[in-house]
Scaffold this motif. Structure first.
Motif, PDB file in Angstrom:
ATOM      1  N   ILE A  74      34.700  14.903 -38.901  1.00  0.00           N
ATOM      2  CA  ILE A  74      34.809  14.189 -37.638  1.00  0.00           C
ATOM      3  C   ILE A  74      34.186  12.808 -37.801  1.00  0.00           C
ATOM      4  O   ILE A  74      33.228  12.640 -38.561  1.00  0.00           O
ATOM      5  N   THR A  75      34.759  11.832 -37.127  1.00  0.00           N
ATOM      6  CA  THR A  75      34.202  10.483 -37.095  1.00  0.00           C
ATOM      7  C   THR A  75      34.032  10.081 -35.638  1.00  0.00           C
ATOM      8  O   THR A  75      34.942  10.265 -34.830  1.00  0.00           O
ATOM      9  N   LEU A  76      32.865   9.554 -35.312  1.00  0.00           N
ATOM     10  CA  LEU A  76      32.587   9.007 -33.985  1.00  0.00           C
ATOM     11  C   LEU A  76      32.368   7.510 -34.145  1.00  0.00           C
ATOM     12  O   LEU A  76      31.679   7.082 -35.083  1.00  0.00           O
ATOM     13  N   MET A  77      32.958   6.720 -33.266  1.00  0.00           N
ATOM     14  CA  MET A  77      32.804   5.273 -33.357  1.00  0.00           C
ATOM     15  C   MET A  77      32.336   4.696 -32.029  1.00  0.00           C
ATOM     16  O   MET A  77      32.877   5.026 -30.976  1.00  0.00           O
ATOM     17  N   PHE A  78      31.344   3.851 -32.127  1.00  0.00           N
ATOM     18  CA  PHE A  78      30.821   3.099 -30.992  1.00  0.00           C
ATOM     19  C   PHE A  78      31.035   1.628 -31.311  1.00  0.00           C
ATOM     20  O   PHE A  78      30.778   1.201 -32.439  1.00  0.00           O
ATOM     21  N   CYS A  79      31.493   0.847 -30.344  1.00  0.00           N
ATOM     22  CA  CYS A  79      31.582  -0.587 -30.591  1.00  0.00           C
ATOM     23  C   CYS A  79      31.147  -1.341 -29.357  1.00  0.00           C
ATOM     24  O   CYS A  79      31.403  -0.932 -28.226  1.00  0.00           O
ATOM     25  N   SER A  80      30.469  -2.434 -29.605  1.00  0.00           N
ATOM     26  CA  SER A  80      29.962  -3.261 -28.529  1.00  0.00           C
ATOM     27  C   SER A  80      31.066  -4.178 -28.022  1.00  0.00           C
ATOM     28  O   SER A  80      31.753  -4.830 -28.815  1.00  0.00           O
ATOM     29  N   PHE A  81      31.209  -4.235 -26.717  1.00  0.00           N
ATOM     30  CA  PHE A  81      32.131  -5.169 -26.091  1.00  0.00           C
ATOM     31  C   PHE A  81      31.350  -6.298 -25.418  1.00  0.00           C
ATOM     32  O   PHE A  81      31.904  -7.074 -24.657  1.00  0.00           O
ATOM     33  N   THR A  82      30.039  -6.359 -25.682  1.00  0.00           N
ATOM     34  CA  THR A  82      29.184  -7.375 -25.087  1.00  0.00           C
ATOM     35  C   THR A  82      28.959  -8.504 -26.079  1.00  0.00           C
ATOM     36  O   THR A  82      29.546  -8.530 -27.166  1.00  0.00           O
ATOM     37  N   LYS A  83      28.087  -9.420 -25.725  1.00  0.00           N
ATOM     38  CA  LYS A  83      27.873 -10.639 -26.517  1.00  0.00           C
ATOM     39  C   LYS A  83      27.443 -10.360 -27.952  1.00  0.00           C
ATOM     40  O   LYS A  83      27.867 -11.033 -28.884  1.00  0.00           O
ATOM     41  N   LYS A  84      26.585  -9.334 -28.161  1.00  0.00           N
ATOM     42  CA  LYS A  84      26.118  -9.018 -29.514  1.00  0.00           C
ATOM     43  C   LYS A  84      27.081  -7.999 -30.140  1.00  0.00           C
ATOM     44  O   LYS A  84      27.068  -6.830 -29.780  1.00  0.00           O
ATOM     45  N   PRO A  85      27.925  -8.423 -31.095  1.00  0.00           N
ATOM     46  CA  PRO A  85      28.915  -7.509 -31.658  1.00  0.00           C
ATOM     47  C   PRO A  85      28.319  -6.539 -32.677  1.00  0.00           C
ATOM     48  O   PRO A  85      27.376  -6.860 -33.392  1.00  0.00           O
ATOM     49  N   MET A  86      28.867  -5.347 -32.706  1.00  0.00           N
ATOM     50  CA  MET A  86      28.556  -4.367 -33.741  1.00  0.00           C
ATOM     51  C   MET A  86      29.499  -3.179 -33.575  1.00  0.00           C
ATOM     52  O   MET A  86      29.867  -2.824 -32.450  1.00  0.00           O
ATOM     53  N   ILE A  87      29.853  -2.580 -34.693  1.00  0.00           N
ATOM     54  CA  ILE A  87      30.578  -1.316 -34.722  1.00  0.00           C
ATOM     55  C   ILE A  87      29.702  -0.338 -35.477  1.00  0.00           C
ATOM     56  O   ILE A  87      29.141  -0.680 -36.520  1.00  0.00           O
ATOM     57  N   LEU A  88      29.566   0.871 -34.944  1.00  0.00           N
ATOM     58  CA  LEU A  88      28.775   1.915 -35.589  1.00  0.00           C
ATOM     59  C   LEU A  88      29.647   3.151 -35.703  1.00  0.00           C
ATOM     60  O   LEU A  88      30.227   3.594 -34.718  1.00  0.00           O
ATOM     61  N   ARG A  89      29.733   3.675 -36.916  1.00  0.00           N
ATOM     62  CA  ARG A  89      30.492   4.903 -37.143  1.00  0.00           C
ATOM     63  C   ARG A  89      29.552   5.992 -37.640  1.00  0.00           C
ATOM     64  O   ARG A  89      28.732   5.751 -38.526  1.00  0.00           O
ATOM     65  N   LEU A  90      29.704   7.178 -37.043  1.00  0.00           N
ATOM     66  CA  LEU A  90      28.993   8.364 -37.492  1.00  0.00           C
ATOM     67  C   LEU A  90      30.025   9.285 -38.121  1.00  0.00           C
ATOM     68  O   LEU A  90      31.002   9.655 -37.472  1.00  0.00           O
ATOM     69  N   TYR A  91      29.812   9.629 -39.380  1.00  0.00           N
ATOM     70  CA  TYR A  91      30.701  10.546 -40.083  1.00  0.00           C
ATOM     71  C   TYR A  91      29.958  11.863 -40.239  1.00  0.00           C
ATOM     72  O   TYR A  91      28.751  11.877 -40.480  1.00  0.00           O
TER      73      TYR A  91
END
Length: 183
Positions: A74-91
């Motif tokens: 399973i992969t979970l992904m969080f991404c920021s839609f605010t001013k400070k960008p980042m994508i975080l994936r949990l595998y």
């Protein structure tokens, strides 16, 4: 730009907690790969540096549970839609916990009361990767939708179970979900 992490650090946990939604990806051995957006305040919990769980509420399909029975990846992904960008994936490796399972009560206590709760998906996190997110647009959150909890509340427990029998016992590809096994 991608960075590998040994675990969910306090800083990464803070990032996860501030995201109003996340995405879940699973796949069976054969069939459709599923990618689902998830939201609803309080529906995601960090269990520790290598563990997370999310409340899987009643929906049109039950793909995650069906896929995890065949292949626990399973992969979970969080991404920021605010001013400070980042994508975080949990595998990791996931499993669907049902009301009949011994660890249901302890896990359920971690989540807010929510009508239509179907399973709790527990993930043993094996890899954490962050990336820049520079290509993700900035957006403003208007609010959480209440349609799904309102629908579940109107149906009531018996109505939800009827819906499960009709729509959630198999995946879109006809794979068993394990939802009402043993009943």
């Amino acid at each position: 730009m991608a960075k590998h992490h040994d675990s969910i650090t306090d800083e990464l946990a803070d990032f996860i907690r501030t995201q109003p939604m996340f995405f879940v990806a699973t796949a069976p051995i054969e069939g459709r790969i599923n990618l689902s957006p998830k939201g609803l305040d309080g529906s995601f919990q960090i269990l520790g540096p290598h563990g997370v769980a999310f409340l899987n509420v009643t929906g049109s399909g039950n793909e995650t549970a069906a896929h995890l029975l065949q292949d626990p990846r399973i992969t979970l992904m969080f991404c920021s839609f605010t001013k400070k960008p980042m994508i975080l994936r949990l595998y990791g490796r996931g499993r669907a916990v049902h009301r009949r399972d011994a660890d249901w009560a302890a896990l359920e206590a971690r989540f807010p009361e929510r009508p239509g709760k179907r399973q709790i998906v527990v993930v043993e996190v094996t890899s954490v990767i962050t990336s820049c997110g520079f290509g993700v647009p900035m957006m403003d959150l208007v609010g959480q939708r209440t349609m799904l909890p309102d629908w579940a509340e109107r149906r009531g427990e018996d109505g939800i179970r009827d819906y499960w029998r009709e729509k959630n016992l198999t995946s879109f590809d006809g794979l068993p979900t394990g939802l009402l096994d043993g009943e």
